[in-house]
Design an enzyme around this catalytic site. Structure first.
Site, PDB file in Angstrom:
ATOM      1  N   CYS A   2      -4.718 -23.587  -4.370  1.00  0.00           N
ATOM      2  CA  CYS A   2      -4.106 -23.765  -3.051  1.00  0.00           C
ATOM      3  C   CYS A   2      -3.104 -22.529  -2.904  1.00  0.00           C
ATOM      4  O   CYS A   2      -3.007 -21.491  -3.479  1.00  0.00           O
ATOM      5  CB  CYS A   2      -3.230 -25.033  -3.146  1.00  0.00           C
ATOM      6  SG  CYS A   2      -4.067 -26.434  -3.538  1.00  0.00           S
ATOM      7  N   GLY A  32      -7.440 -21.994   0.356  1.00  0.00           N
ATOM      8  CA  GLY A  32      -7.701 -23.643   0.599  1.00  0.00           C
ATOM      9  C   GLY A  32      -8.346 -23.837   1.925  1.00  0.00           C
ATOM     10  O   GLY A  32      -7.558 -23.407   2.951  1.00  0.00           O
ATOM     11  N   ASN A 107       0.879 -25.376  -5.998  1.00  0.00           N
ATOM     12  CA  ASN A 107      -0.234 -25.141  -6.329  1.00  0.00           C
ATOM     13  C   ASN A 107      -0.476 -25.396  -7.968  1.00  0.00           C
ATOM     14  O   ASN A 107       0.274 -24.537  -8.602  1.00  0.00           O
ATOM     15  CB  ASN A 107      -0.438 -23.548  -6.027  1.00  0.00           C
ATOM     16  CG  ASN A 107      -1.685 -23.085  -6.506  1.00  0.00           C
ATOM     17  OD1 ASN A 107      -2.697 -23.699  -6.748  1.00  0.00           O
ATOM     18  ND2 ASN A 107      -1.625 -21.709  -6.700  1.00  0.00           N
ATOM     19  N   GLY A 108      -1.286 -26.075  -8.406  1.00  0.00           N
ATOM     20  CA  GLY A 108      -1.476 -26.359  -9.628  1.00  0.00           C
ATOM     21  C   GLY A 108      -2.072 -27.442 -10.030  1.00  0.00           C
ATOM     22  O   GLY A 108      -2.411 -28.312  -9.360  1.00  0.00           O
ATOM     23  N   TYR A 265     -11.710 -13.793  -8.638  1.00  0.00           N
ATOM     24  CA  TYR A 265     -12.307 -14.462  -7.593  1.00  0.00           C
ATOM     25  C   TYR A 265     -11.360 -14.753  -6.429  1.00  0.00           C
ATOM     26  O   TYR A 265     -11.522 -14.584  -5.256  1.00  0.00           O
ATOM     27  CB  TYR A 265     -13.032 -15.504  -7.886  1.00  0.00           C
ATOM     28  CG  TYR A 265     -13.762 -16.210  -6.599  1.00  0.00           C
ATOM     29  CD1 TYR A 265     -14.942 -15.732  -6.095  1.00  0.00           C
ATOM     30  CD2 TYR A 265     -13.246 -17.441  -6.262  1.00  0.00           C
ATOM     31  CE1 TYR A 265     -15.489 -16.482  -5.254  1.00  0.00           C
ATOM     32  CE2 TYR A 265     -13.708 -17.949  -5.195  1.00  0.00           C
ATOM     33  CZ  TYR A 265     -14.926 -17.486  -4.701  1.00  0.00           C
ATOM     34  OH  TYR A 265     -15.667 -18.184  -3.563  1.00  0.00           O
ATOM     35  N   ASP A 374     -22.466 -10.305  -8.474  1.00  0.00           N
ATOM     36  CA  ASP A 374     -21.621 -11.446  -8.262  1.00  0.00           C
ATOM     37  C   ASP A 374     -20.646 -11.500  -8.883  1.00  0.00           C
ATOM     38  O   ASP A 374     -20.317 -11.106 -10.171  1.00  0.00           O
ATOM     39  CB  ASP A 374     -22.522 -12.855  -8.039  1.00  0.00           C
ATOM     40  CG  ASP A 374     -22.072 -13.539  -6.967  1.00  0.00           C
ATOM     41  OD1 ASP A 374     -20.820 -13.444  -6.392  1.00  0.00           O
ATOM     42  OD2 ASP A 374     -22.573 -14.653  -6.643  1.00  0.00           O
TER      43      ASP A 374
END
Length: 565
Positions: A2, A32, A107-108, A265, A374
């Site tokens: 998030c 998010g 966030n978590g 990422y 990728d």
């Protein structure tokens, strides 16, 4: 995964905190895409809030609704659901009116949410209205703060309440919080798994502050790089209105192990997390991946590779490094992405989503042996569609290189990558993965190289550690007994509620009708090499059945205190 943010202006008469929060949400939208929200505090400590499902542009009507959120301070959130449901009632920030009026953005993931929920129900007598562990964290802190017994609390009360909260909670968290009329808070779990940074800017001789998931939001806010710092593991900051930030170590650091997936990422390339440039880390990953590719292919097969093509956008930097060190041409074979498909709720949506976000340019693929790069291979859906598009565009052969090692384990700290049996590498060798996605060969980064790519850039030194449980199965926090079974139940429930059909569930369990035929490249041996040693082969022809509609009735849940209805 998030995005969190908080802003406090030095001028208490300011009504523009929401505008800064809104800008930050756009900059952090990649963290998010399911839901977002803003809560601000205005005159007299009144809380104003607007939140809902969808991108920031939708929820705030391209910024028009920001004017409905007056106040000199506030918190914001971008949600990607990992626990609970995807309903609008769980969009954040979350709010409790007692004690003092508290909003939180989290966030978590909490690993002990089940016993904490029981504690809140049976001992604290606090009602939990959703399935979100973020609401549990909020109520644990609120309950501890309530024990102060004061009509008004100060920073020291908040720090002490956080100390007791940390002793109860297990897992990962990076949070921003706001207490009506008092100020803002930011705090990070004792392992430093999820990122959070704080910075300041000068406005007419006075200092405004922002706390956020990534430095890119603070730079846009006007913070100079030298005025930005990471919160340390177990550290909290409180900014009382009209005062400078107060920092305190509310729990000793258990370790300093940021999630390595942030660099691979999650984060934007222009962010700096825990002193490491995300862009530079990805370039290092590409350098090390290039060395592995050289070893795996050998000189003869490497010479047959015509071009290197990145899968937009996260792998662009790594692919550039691969092409440079292999001395191969780097070309753009796919157009840029629109949205992230791994965030989508079902496998069929992800497959069709790949076609929407990527378009293979035939001129760049026709009659060429291509090396695709990728960032990772998770379920294999995106990789399968990419290989199909490459072959349809005329590629002679495909080597698929992943900047990450094989992902074989669940992510338990706030990212719903997949349940274990959805991970393509969970039960497959690289050669079997290549067959499943329609490539001639799959080459993975090694875990030591991935860690080294980040550690070599860290101000903490080359021996620093990272959370990498998705690759190794070893999690820095440890895992409570029965947690994986609980996690799988929650995530499966989330996917069903988000629109996954019974047929999708049957496919995941190994039953039901297959919607696609697995492409198999001609001339493969058991170890994934071609029979004649040549990379050239005929394009695999794969027939996919048409996707069915996934339209589901809209959720009827409505969030308390939500202005966006």
């Amino acid at each position: 995964m998030c995005g969190i943010v908080a802003v406090i202006h030095a001028d208490p008469s300011s009504d523009s905190a929401a505008a800064d929060l809104h800008d930050a949400l756009y900059l952090l939208q990649h963290r998010g895409q399911d839901a977002c929200g803003i809560a601000t505090c205005g005159t007299g400590g009144r809380i104003y809030q607007c939140k809902g499902n969808g991108l920031a542009s939708k929820v705030f009507n391209d910024g028009e609704r920001v004017a409905e959120l007056p106040g000199f301070m506030g918190v914001g959130h971008l949600r990607y659901p990992t626990m609970g449901t995807a309903s609008g009632s769980e969009a954040q920030p979350l709010f409790v009116n007692s004690p003092y009026g508290i909003c939180i953005s989290h966030n978590g993931n909490l690993l002990n949410s089940v016993p904490l929920r029981q504690f809140l129900d049976q001992e604290a007598h606090r009602h939990i209205n959703t399935d979100s562990d973020s609401e549990i964290l909020l109520n644990i802190f609120a309950n501890e703060l309530n024990d102060s017994g004061k009509a008004r609390v100060n920073a020291d009360d908040c720090f002490k309440s956080l100390e007791r909260t940390y002793k109860k909670c297990e897992g990962s968290w990076a949070c921003t919080a706001m207490i009506a009329g008092l100020g803002l808070m930011g705090f990070r779990d004792p392992y430093g798994i999820r990122p959070v940074v704080i910075g300041s800017r000068k406005v007419e001789g006075r200092t405004d502050y922002m706390i956020a998931s990534e430095s890119v939001a603070l730079e846009f806010f006007g913070c100079r790089p030298e005025d930005i710092r990471d919160l340390l593991p177990g550290e909290a900051v409180i900014i009382v209105k009209g005062s400078e930030p107060q920092f305190r170590q509310v729990q000793p650091a258990a370790s300093y192990t940021p999630d390595i997936f942030e660099y691979l990422y999650f984060a934007r390339p222009d962010s700096i997390i825990d002193g490491i440039s995300v862009e530079n880390a990805r370039f290092k990953m590409g350098e090390k991946l290039a060395a592995t590719i050289k070893t795996e292919l050998g000189p003869e097969r490497l010479a047959q590779v015509d071009v290197v093509i990145p899968i937009p956008e996260t792998s662009n930097t790594s692919a550039r490094a691969v092409a440079k060190h292999l001395e191969k041409e780097l070309i753009t074979g796919f157009n840029r992405y629109i949205f992230r498909t791994f965030l989508m709720s079902s496998q069929r949506l992800r497959r069709s989503g790949v076609r929407r976000k990527l378009n293979a340019m035939s001129a760049e693929f026709r009659d060429k042996n291509v090396l695709l790069v990728d960032d990772s291979i998770v379920r294999g859906n995106t990789s399968l569609e990419i290989c199909l598009m490459a072959r349809e565009a005329g590629a002679k052969s495909i080597i698929f290189a992943s900047a990450s090692p094989p992902i074989r384990h669940s992510h338990i700290y706030g990212v719903d990558l997949a349940i274990s049996d959805e991970l393509i590498a969970y039960s497959k060798t690289p050669a079997e993965v290549a067959t499943a996605i329609g490539a001639d060969m799959v080459i993975y980064q090694t875990l030591p190289d991935l860690v080294a790519a980040c550690a070599e850039l860290s101000p903490r030194g080359r021996d620093c550690q990272f959370e990498s449980g998705v690759f190794s199965g070893c999690y820095v926090t440890g895992v409570p007994d029965g947690y994986f079974e609980h996690l799988e139940r929650i995530r499966s429930s989330l996917k069903t509620k988000a629109g996954t059909t019974p047929q999708d569930v049957a496919e995941r369990k190994g039953g039901g009708n297959k919607r696609s035929k697995t492409p198999k490249a001609a001339g493969h041996t058991a170890n994934g090499t071609t029979v004649d040693g040549d990379l050239s082969q005929a394009a695999a022809r794969v027939q996919l059945e048409p996707d069915q509609s996934l339209v589901t009735p809209p959720s009827q849940d409505i969030s308390l205190h939500n202005l966006n209805d």
